[in-house]
Design a protein around this motif. Structure first.
Motif, PDB file in Angstrom:
ATOM      1  N   GLY A   1       0.838  -1.060   0.021  1.00 54.10           N
ATOM      2  CA  GLY A   1       0.073   0.302  -0.043  1.00 54.10           C
ATOM      3  C   GLY A   1       0.686   0.944   0.223  1.00 54.10           C
ATOM      4  O   GLY A   1       0.188   2.357   0.826  1.00 54.10           O
ATOM      5  N   THR A   2       2.056   0.768  -0.326  1.00 55.65           N
ATOM      6  CA  THR A   2       2.611   1.849  -0.164  1.00 55.65           C
ATOM      7  C   THR A   2       3.117   2.920  -2.255  1.00 55.65           C
ATOM      8  O   THR A   2       2.642   1.609  -2.895  1.00 55.65           O
ATOM      9  N   SER A   3       4.188   3.837  -2.081  1.00 54.36           N
ATOM     10  CA  SER A   3       4.318   3.981  -3.612  1.00 54.36           C
ATOM     11  C   SER A   3       5.561   3.012  -4.353  1.00 54.36           C
ATOM     12  O   SER A   3       6.726   2.814  -3.182  1.00 54.36           O
ATOM     13  N   ARG A   4       6.554   3.145  -5.649  1.00 53.27           N
ATOM     14  CA  ARG A   4       6.880   2.657  -6.246  1.00 53.27           C
ATOM     15  C   ARG A   4       8.231   2.768  -5.811  1.00 53.27           C
ATOM     16  O   ARG A   4       9.858   2.597  -5.526  1.00 53.27           O
ATOM     17  N   SER A   5       8.155   4.718  -5.406  1.00 52.59           N
ATOM     18  CA  SER A   5       9.522   5.536  -5.132  1.00 52.59           C
ATOM     19  C   SER A   5       9.771   5.180  -3.228  1.00 52.59           C
ATOM     20  O   SER A   5      10.937   5.239  -3.088  1.00 52.59           O
ATOM     21  N   THR A   6       9.292   4.650  -3.059  1.00 53.05           N
ATOM     22  CA  THR A   6       8.715   4.278  -1.502  1.00 53.05           C
ATOM     23  C   THR A   6       9.928   3.095  -1.498  1.00 53.05           C
ATOM     24  O   THR A   6      10.192   3.060  -0.632  1.00 53.05           O
TER      25      THR A   6
END
Length: 316
Positions: free
Chosen positions: A31-36
């Motif tokens: 549930g996060t972003s690819r950049s994270t």
């Protein structure tokens, strides 16, 4: 280290490298972003949580490394550096690879002997965190000189190694060169000094550079004025090619009979050969005479050097 961030980084690393998941898939599942996810994996690399090693079959070892290994009987690590790089930039890139090589050879329940100098100072700034247990760092040669103790410069280098490996540091608070050989011999009989000497020569890994008076980044022992004009002239007359831990050797690798070595606080080079892993870090062609001499003398087992110096070493 932030525990929540560490937990997230461990989870991302396991999913990416152990389970083969893409960063996009990890982002969807967590549930996060690819950049994270990318930042978490980058965090794991920068803190030493993960390490990368390249295990090459003999037939796939790069040509220069294989040739150096065959000719001199050492494990070579050649560092690619742009031709336009300054000598200082060359040193920094070589030091970064040396830090990785060191992590592969040094760990818990081991002793690391460090010779202070321009090169090892550069390595100390590029270390990759690797907490150890029951390991120790020991100073390989004294640092005092006539007008100063030398402790500030050397202590900071050793402190970086100690912090990086979570290991206690054993200092060697004696002069780099004694005024009189008799004084050194008397001090070497003291039990407190013998303890450090035994620790040095019982080390599992030794890390050092090659001392040279020339080049854009001259060795600290020459730059800081440890040697006067008469001593430098004496070394030239002796045919000295370089030094390791302020102990000098000739072009053929021999070191016996060099008068200044009788006053030097560095290790006897014959005894240093008994240390199992001896990592020599070299950057810049000004170090070539000393490097060739050290290789002839069998003073190192592992060599980290820039590609320009490596090409000159193998005659290309």
């Amino acid at each position: 280290m932030d525990e929540a961030r560490l937990d997230d980084a461990v989870r991302a690393v396991r999913m990416h490298y152990f389970q083969g998941m893409t960063m996009e898939a990890i982002a969807r599942e967590t549930g996060t972003s690819r950049s994270t996810v990318s930042r978490l994996i980058g965090y794991a690399r920068s803190t030493g949580l993960i390490e990368f090693r390249l295990h090459l079959p003999d037939e796939h070892v790069p040509g220069m490394e294989r040739r150096i290994g065959k000719e001199y009987g050492v494990t070579a690590h050649v560092v690619p550096v742009p031709d336009t790089a300054s000598e200082l930039e060359r040193l920094e890139k070589t030091a970064a690879v040396a830090a990785q090589v060191l992590n592969g050879l040094f760990g818990s329940n081991m002793v690391l002997a460090v010779a202070w100098g321009t090169t090892t100072e550069a390595v100390s700034r590029r270390l990759l965190p690797k907490p150890t247990h029951h390991a120790r760092i020991v100073q390989l040669n004294g640092a005092g000189l006539t007008r100063a103790t030398g402790l500030g410069y050397v202590s900071e280098i050793l402190a970086r190694f100690g912090r990086n490996y979570a290991a206690p540091v054993e200092h060697f608070p004696v002069p780099a060169f004694f005024d009189y050989a008799d004084t050194k011999r008397a001090l070497w009989r003291e039990r407190s000094v013998r303890r450090i000497l035994d620790l040095q020569l019982g080390a599992d890994v030794a890390l050092f550079g090659i001392g040279a008076a020339t080049g854009d980044v001259p060795s600290h022992v020459y730059r800081a004025g440890y040697l006067d004009d008469a001593e430098l002239r004496e070394l030239r007359e002796e045919g000295v090619a370089g030094d390791i831990a302020t102990v000098f050797f000739r072009a053929d690798g021999s070191h016996d009979g060099i008068a200044l070595n009788e006053r030097a606080s560095g290790p006897d080079l014959s005894a240093l050969r008994r240390v199992r892993s001896r990592i020599c870090v070299v950057s810049g062609e000004s170090k070539l005479p000393g490097l060739r001499a050290a290789l002839r003398g069998g003073l190192l087992t592992d060599l980290v050097l820039d590609d320009g110096t490596a090409a000159k070493l193998v005659g290309r």
